[in-house]
Design a protein around this motif. Sequence first.
Motif, PDB file in Angstrom:
ATOM      1  N   LEU A  64       0.829  -1.202   0.000  1.00  0.00           N
ATOM      2  CA  LEU A  64       0.000   0.000   0.000  1.00  0.00           C
ATOM      3  C   LEU A  64       0.866   1.256   0.000  1.00  0.00           C
ATOM      4  N   PHE A  65       0.605   2.114  -0.975  1.00  0.00           N
ATOM      5  CA  PHE A  65       1.276   3.407  -1.063  1.00  0.00           C
ATOM      6  C   PHE A  65       0.276   4.499  -0.677  1.00  0.00           C
ATOM      7  N   ARG A  66       0.593   5.270   0.347  1.00  0.00           N
ATOM      8  CA  ARG A  66      -0.254   6.381   0.771  1.00  0.00           C
ATOM      9  C   ARG A  66       0.602   7.371   1.554  1.00  0.00           C
ATOM     10  N   ASN A  67       0.096   8.577   1.672  1.00  0.00           N
ATOM     11  CA  ASN A  67       0.824   9.587   2.443  1.00  0.00           C
ATOM     12  C   ASN A  67       0.685   9.317   3.941  1.00  0.00           C
ATOM     13  N   ALA A  68       1.706   9.669   4.681  1.00  0.00           N
ATOM     14  CA  ALA A  68       1.698   9.461   6.135  1.00  0.00           C
ATOM     15  C   ALA A  68       0.523  10.200   6.767  1.00  0.00           C
ATOM     16  N   GLY A  69      -0.135   9.516   7.685  1.00  0.00           N
ATOM     17  CA  GLY A  69      -1.219  10.135   8.436  1.00  0.00           C
ATOM     18  C   GLY A  69      -2.596   9.987   7.820  1.00  0.00           C
ATOM     19  N   GLU A  70      -2.685   9.539   6.579  1.00  0.00           N
ATOM     20  CA  GLU A  70      -3.994   9.389   5.937  1.00  0.00           C
ATOM     21  C   GLU A  70      -4.652   8.088   6.408  1.00  0.00           C
ATOM     22  N   GLU A  71      -5.893   8.180   6.834  1.00  0.00           N
ATOM     23  CA  GLU A  71      -6.606   7.024   7.373  1.00  0.00           C
ATOM     24  C   GLU A  71      -7.592   6.404   6.398  1.00  0.00           C
ATOM     25  N   SER A  72      -7.980   7.143   5.359  1.00  0.00           N
ATOM     26  CA  SER A  72      -8.912   6.603   4.372  1.00  0.00           C
ATOM     27  C   SER A  72      -8.675   7.275   3.026  1.00  0.00           C
ATOM     28  N   PRO A  73      -8.893   6.543   1.931  1.00  0.00           N
ATOM     29  CA  PRO A  73      -8.637   7.118   0.606  1.00  0.00           C
ATOM     30  C   PRO A  73      -9.866   7.814   0.032  1.00  0.00           C
ATOM     31  N   THR A  74      -9.599   8.760  -0.876  1.00  0.00           N
ATOM     32  CA  THR A  74     -10.682   9.303  -1.709  1.00  0.00           C
ATOM     33  C   THR A  74     -10.618   8.677  -3.104  1.00  0.00           C
ATOM     34  N   LYS A  75      -9.409   8.285  -3.491  1.00  0.00           N
ATOM     35  CA  LYS A  75      -9.210   7.642  -4.791  1.00  0.00           C
ATOM     36  C   LYS A  75      -8.242   6.479  -4.618  1.00  0.00           C
ATOM     37  N   LEU A  76      -8.571   5.335  -5.208  1.00  0.00           N
ATOM     38  CA  LEU A  76      -7.729   4.140  -5.092  1.00  0.00           C
ATOM     39  C   LEU A  76      -7.420   3.576  -6.477  1.00  0.00           C
ATOM     40  N   LEU A  77      -6.129   3.396  -6.743  1.00  0.00           N
ATOM     41  CA  LEU A  77      -5.684   2.687  -7.944  1.00  0.00           C
ATOM     42  C   LEU A  77      -5.236   1.303  -7.493  1.00  0.00           C
ATOM     43  N   LEU A  78      -5.981   0.281  -7.898  1.00  0.00           N
ATOM     44  CA  LEU A  78      -5.775  -1.086  -7.424  1.00  0.00           C
ATOM     45  C   LEU A  78      -5.302  -1.987  -8.552  1.00  0.00           C
ATOM     46  N   TYR A  79      -4.193  -2.670  -8.327  1.00  0.00           N
ATOM     47  CA  TYR A  79      -3.670  -3.653  -9.285  1.00  0.00           C
ATOM     48  C   TYR A  79      -3.596  -5.012  -8.599  1.00  0.00           C
ATOM     49  N   THR A  80      -4.051  -6.054  -9.296  1.00  0.00           N
ATOM     50  CA  THR A  80      -3.970  -7.417  -8.762  1.00  0.00           C
ATOM     51  C   THR A  80      -3.332  -8.338  -9.796  1.00  0.00           C
ATOM     52  N   PRO A 112      -0.839  12.714  -4.524  1.00  0.00           N
ATOM     53  CA  PRO A 112      -1.861  13.723  -4.201  1.00  0.00           C
ATOM     54  C   PRO A 112      -2.634  13.302  -2.954  1.00  0.00           C
ATOM     55  N   ALA A 113      -3.115  14.257  -2.201  1.00  0.00           N
ATOM     56  CA  ALA A 113      -3.843  13.969  -0.964  1.00  0.00           C
ATOM     57  C   ALA A 113      -5.024  13.046  -1.228  1.00  0.00           C
ATOM     58  N   GLY A 114      -5.123  11.976  -0.440  1.00  0.00           N
ATOM     59  CA  GLY A 114      -6.237  11.040  -0.548  1.00  0.00           C
ATOM     60  C   GLY A 114      -6.100   9.986  -1.622  1.00  0.00           C
ATOM     61  N   VAL A 115      -5.037  10.065  -2.432  1.00  0.00           N
ATOM     62  CA  VAL A 115      -4.817   9.074  -3.496  1.00  0.00           C
ATOM     63  C   VAL A 115      -3.956   7.939  -2.960  1.00  0.00           C
ATOM     64  N   TRP A 116      -4.476   6.738  -3.025  1.00  0.00           N
ATOM     65  CA  TRP A 116      -3.751   5.548  -2.586  1.00  0.00           C
ATOM     66  C   TRP A 116      -3.536   4.613  -3.772  1.00  0.00           C
ATOM     67  N   ILE A 117      -2.428   3.899  -3.724  1.00  0.00           N
ATOM     68  CA  ILE A 117      -2.147   2.859  -4.723  1.00  0.00           C
ATOM     69  C   ILE A 117      -1.931   1.552  -3.974  1.00  0.00           C
ATOM     70  N   LEU A 118      -2.669   0.544  -4.362  1.00  0.00           N
ATOM     71  CA  LEU A 118      -2.571  -0.765  -3.705  1.00  0.00           C
ATOM     72  C   LEU A 118      -2.241  -1.830  -4.745  1.00  0.00           C
ATOM     73  N   LEU A 119      -1.142  -2.533  -4.517  1.00  0.00           N
ATOM     74  CA  LEU A 119      -0.716  -3.629  -5.390  1.00  0.00           C
ATOM     75  C   LEU A 119      -0.873  -4.938  -4.616  1.00  0.00           C
ATOM     76  N   ILE A 120      -1.631  -5.868  -5.179  1.00  0.00           N
ATOM     77  CA  ILE A 120      -1.850  -7.161  -4.526  1.00  0.00           C
ATOM     78  C   ILE A 120      -1.200  -8.245  -5.375  1.00  0.00           C
ATOM     79  N   HIS A 121      -0.223  -8.906  -4.792  1.00  0.00           N
ATOM     80  CA  HIS A 121       0.557  -9.916  -5.522  1.00  0.00           C
ATOM     81  C   HIS A 121       0.171 -11.321  -5.098  1.00  0.00           C
ATOM     82  N   ALA A 122      -0.038 -12.152  -6.097  1.00  0.00           N
ATOM     83  CA  ALA A 122      -0.345 -13.572  -5.873  1.00  0.00           C
ATOM     84  C   ALA A 122      -1.684 -13.762  -5.173  1.00  0.00           C
ATOM     85  N   VAL A 123      -2.752 -13.367  -5.862  1.00  0.00           N
ATOM     86  CA  VAL A 123      -4.102 -13.634  -5.365  1.00  0.00           C
ATOM     87  C   VAL A 123      -4.285 -15.128  -5.143  1.00  0.00           C
TER      88      VAL A 123
END
Length: 389
Positions: A64-80, A112-123
């Motif tokens: 998970l890539f996110r800025n320090a201190g952020e507890e919830s995303p407004t936008k999520l880019l998800l790769y699996t 950018p604020a609220g933008v998270w990137i989540l990479l999930i490897h080996a579902v």
Amino acid sequence: IYFSLFWHCFCCFFIKMSNHFVETYKDATKLFTEAASSAGAQIKRESIGIMGIENEDLCIDFALFRNAGEESPTKLLLYTAGTHGVEGFTGTSVLVNICEQLQKQLKQSPLPAGVWILLIHAVNPFGMSWHRRVNENGVDLNRNWLEQEEFEEKKKLGADALYKKRYSFLQPKSVSWFDFFFLRGAFVVATNGYHATKQSLARGQYTYPEGLFFGGVELQNEPKILLNYLKSIGVNKESKTLKQVHHTDIHTGLGAFGHCTYLTPTSNDEIFLHTLFKAKKGNGWHVECKEKNNIGYKVVGLFYVGLRKWLCPEGCQWTSVAEEFGTLPGLKVTKALRNENFLWTKSPRCSNEEKFKKNLLDSFSPRNQNWRIGTQKRAMETYTLLFKH
């Protein structure tokens, strides 16, 4: 001389990307977690409680890539990647390349604020480790995202009529190099039509546990792990902040060799991608809604459909796509799947064991350097467009 220098640098860059291909789950997960850690991701490993072929603990890895201190995303880019196990090695390379690009980007500026990137490897870590398309229970995880009552309904309905008729062809009692597979397969296609045959055999079935494309009788452990993790980071129906999600699931094995097809579950997803790719139109950026049954086919229990159904909050724009890289012709891929499935379910010590295993891996992760360079180039172009959107 300048052109030669440019061409050398260009080739070296993409050859470097293609060098992230490995052939074992143990190497793949090490490569991914090291790249994600170096890029500054928060990594969580969730064991599925099963050991792999090299006696390794099989885990689904979340970066998970996110800025320090952020507890919830407004936008999520998800790769699996690795939903279909043995297909996952291309996905490993894609995710590692994304990590390396993020490492460079984040050195220059934060997300950018609220933008998270989540990479999930080996579902499906079991399938990656044992070079199978299915999980430890023989279940196709891209046919498994159903409610319990849907499983029961599918079981009552039984398998498709053509699948039943050709079950002995797909699940033989013995396999020989002289069983005229291609001739028999061509006859099935000629008598039933290409699209009808593909649809009937690959859409998913819930009747034959040892058969190809078996969707299971209940939701598997791997989907539950994914759902629990995503809910824990605030990606759920109760979220008041999540406004946009884009989910890309990496696959191989469907379509022409080296060709990328973007398969979407609905026409709205298709429209989104057409808009995103409008500058690329005519250069092989082929987007297809699964409802059209051209390159793809209609499937129930899809991963990216289930994820959206169970997690998308009201008012959130959630788009999904399977980024599918073509390898071999359909009959060759089907034969590789059939032979490996026979090996696993009927004859684990047959004389062709190593050949069957190698053929399956080659069917989904070709060793061709041009194929590897091309898939990574296209995957990174797609990621860049999505990241900028």
